[in-house]
Motif scaffolding. Sequence first.
Motif, PDB file in Angstrom:
ATOM      1  N   SER A 189     -23.909  37.745   4.192  1.00  0.00           N
ATOM      2  CA  SER A 189     -23.155  37.844   2.935  1.00  0.00           C
ATOM      3  C   SER A 189     -24.100  37.477   1.796  1.00  0.00           C
ATOM      4  CB  SER A 189     -21.952  36.904   2.942  1.00  0.00           C
ATOM      5  OG  SER A 189     -22.352  35.579   2.664  1.00  0.00           O
ATOM      6  N   LYS A 190     -23.739  37.855   0.585  1.00  0.00           N
ATOM      7  CA  LYS A 190     -24.594  37.518  -0.557  1.00  0.00           C
ATOM      8  C   LYS A 190     -24.456  36.050  -0.933  1.00  0.00           C
ATOM      9  CE  LYS A 190     -24.781  42.167  -2.530  1.00  0.00           C
ATOM     10  NZ  LYS A 190     -23.924  42.855  -1.543  1.00  0.00           N
ATOM     11  N   GLY A 228     -17.443  41.503  -3.446  1.00  0.00           N
ATOM     12  CA  GLY A 228     -17.736  41.965  -2.096  1.00  0.00           C
ATOM     13  C   GLY A 228     -16.820  41.410  -1.025  1.00  0.00           C
ATOM     14  N   GLY A 229     -16.577  42.240  -0.006  1.00  0.00           N
ATOM     15  CA  GLY A 229     -15.690  41.882   1.086  1.00  0.00           C
ATOM     16  C   GLY A 229     -16.205  40.753   1.945  1.00  0.00           C
ATOM     17  N   PHE A 230     -17.479  40.820   2.350  1.00  0.00           N
ATOM     18  CA  PHE A 230     -18.031  39.769   3.203  1.00  0.00           C
ATOM     19  C   PHE A 230     -18.085  38.433   2.468  1.00  0.00           C
ATOM     20  CE2 PHE A 230     -20.345  42.926   6.115  1.00  0.00           C
ATOM     21  CZ  PHE A 230     -19.440  42.731   7.134  1.00  0.00           C
ATOM     22  N   ASP A 269     -16.049  32.932   1.847  1.00  0.00           N
ATOM     23  CA  ASP A 269     -15.438  31.949   0.945  1.00  0.00           C
ATOM     24  C   ASP A 269     -14.112  31.466   1.516  1.00  0.00           C
ATOM     25  OD1 ASP A 269     -14.356  30.556  -1.309  1.00  0.00           O
ATOM     26  OD2 ASP A 269     -15.642  31.740  -2.618  1.00  0.00           O
ATOM     27  N   ASN A 270     -13.283  32.381   1.994  1.00  0.00           N
ATOM     28  CA  ASN A 270     -11.990  31.996   2.564  1.00  0.00           C
ATOM     29  C   ASN A 270     -12.141  31.243   3.881  1.00  0.00           C
ATOM     30  OD1 ASN A 270      -9.399  33.066   1.107  1.00  0.00           O
ATOM     31  ND2 ASN A 270     -10.954  34.641   0.804  1.00  0.00           N
ATOM     32  N   VAL A 320     -24.595  31.772  15.604  1.00  0.00           N
ATOM     33  CA  VAL A 320     -25.147  32.449  14.429  1.00  0.00           C
ATOM     34  C   VAL A 320     -24.358  33.748  14.282  1.00  0.00           C
ATOM     35  CG1 VAL A 320     -27.137  33.580  13.395  1.00  0.00           C
ATOM     36  CG2 VAL A 320     -27.428  31.425  14.634  1.00  0.00           C
ATOM     37  N   TYR A 321     -23.639  33.884  13.185  1.00  0.00           N
ATOM     38  CA  TYR A 321     -22.748  35.024  12.952  1.00  0.00           C
ATOM     39  C   TYR A 321     -23.379  35.930  11.900  1.00  0.00           C
ATOM     40  CZ  TYR A 321     -18.271  37.474  12.171  1.00  0.00           C
ATOM     41  OH  TYR A 321     -17.270  38.420  12.064  1.00  0.00           O
ATOM     42  N   ILE A 322     -23.746  37.144  12.316  1.00  0.00           N
ATOM     43  CA  ILE A 322     -24.434  38.098  11.440  1.00  0.00           C
ATOM     44  C   ILE A 322     -23.444  39.162  10.980  1.00  0.00           C
ATOM     45  CG2 ILE A 322     -26.350  39.716  11.232  1.00  0.00           C
ATOM     46  CD1 ILE A 322     -27.655  38.233  13.628  1.00  0.00           C
ATOM     47  N   LEU A 323     -23.325  39.324   9.670  1.00  0.00           N
ATOM     48  CA  LEU A 323     -22.378  40.264   9.090  1.00  0.00           C
ATOM     49  C   LEU A 323     -23.075  41.586   8.787  1.00  0.00           C
ATOM     50  CD1 LEU A 323     -20.700  37.714   6.646  1.00  0.00           C
ATOM     51  CD2 LEU A 323     -19.970  38.324   8.951  1.00  0.00           C
ATOM     52  N   ALA A 324     -22.682  42.643   9.482  1.00  0.00           N
ATOM     53  CA  ALA A 324     -23.208  44.014   9.347  1.00  0.00           C
ATOM     54  C   ALA A 324     -24.425  44.236  10.246  1.00  0.00           C
ATOM     55  CB  ALA A 324     -23.540  44.357   7.901  1.00  0.00           C
ATOM     56  N   CYS A 325     -24.743  45.516  10.439  1.00  0.00           N
ATOM     57  CA  CYS A 325     -25.744  45.931  11.451  1.00  0.00           C
ATOM     58  C   CYS A 325     -27.027  46.434  10.810  1.00  0.00           C
ATOM     59  CB  CYS A 325     -25.143  47.023  12.340  1.00  0.00           C
ATOM     60  SG  CYS A 325     -23.824  46.463  13.402  1.00  0.00           S
TER      61      CYS A 325
END
Length: 384
Positions: free
Chosen positions: A9-10, A17-19, A24-25, A96-101
């Motif tokens: 995420s940024k 942005g969605g991620f 944040d939530n 470790v959680y990676i958002l997007a490929c």
Amino acid sequence: MKDVFIVGSKGIPAKYGGFETFVDNLVTHQVDKNIKYHVACMTFQKQVRCYEYQGADCQEIFVPNIGGAKAIIYDLKALRWSLEKIKKSKLRDGIVYILACRIGPFLNYYVAKLHQYNFKVWVNPDGHEWKRAKWSKPVRSYWKVSERLMVKNADLLICDSKTIEKYIHKEYEKYTPKTEFIAYGADTTSSTLNKKDLVVEKWYKKNNITFDKYFLIVGRFVPENNFETIIREFMNSNVKNDLIIVTNVEKNNFYENLERKTHFERDLRIKFVGTVYNQQLLKFIREHALAYIHGHSVGGTNPSLLEALASTKINLLYDVGFNREVGENSALYWGNRIGNLADVIQRVSTTPCEFSKYCENSKKRIEKFYSWERIIKDYEETMR
């Protein structure tokens, strides 16, 4: 304590942005205090900060602002930061959680390193990035290869759409991927604004918009969101309503080609009004639309769709698997057949009360299946 590093995420607090909104939530709605979040945050400033946000450990990662490639550089640098912190702090048995490929060709190396510390690697595959028209053919080829390698090497794939989850199992059956469905969330509260608030009066007056009489689009200005079909069909309808388009429009090649094909600038009902960053105002705009038109054809569970179902009276969705999965019987659907959407628009404009049941159905559906409280509960249970 379960340490969870979030990469991709940024950053937080979320500005767009969605991620970013998801992370944040995830942090602000945290219930289980035995989870410690470590969040990578992108910056273009060489002077980076480490700070705390809502109990999360946030680390800025500097990347040069060099276009699309910066996202790949950012993910790799964020992974390197995660690994170094795990080593230095002697952490064990985390995620470790990676958002997007985006970093498939490099993932196997980091998975091997992280496994040495009993850290699992999770990946959110997002949507079909390799289908997006904004990318050149070589870039789309890279995204497809990267997706394949992310699926192959991840310990767990978190899919926010059952349609995407089915696609992962069918497309990559030979890797026997392990997946978990956890949806994206939506804010189910009403806007804090009313018609008398200055920010509301100013926005509606500036754009010459009448409350509760307009059709609405909110989304990125890209071809795969079906802007051409929506605008053409709206222009071919006889409704007197406006079509309000909240988007990051730029007068680029896509805009010029769209104008050349449809001549929408001659139709005073079509109004591009730019972006709205005030979230309470945007929620108010959704609430006071006659109907929302959702044309997204690529991706999983789209945040703007959830927000529309939570707020807007009637929703008209492009008929594709992941939109129907979310909307089910709480929305109307349209396709690319000439006249199809124009007919739906005409019916909604003429007899809106005929579709009042959809408003109640959509809000109940979001509250039951897509509230942030439910989503966070699902994530924390899976992390445990």
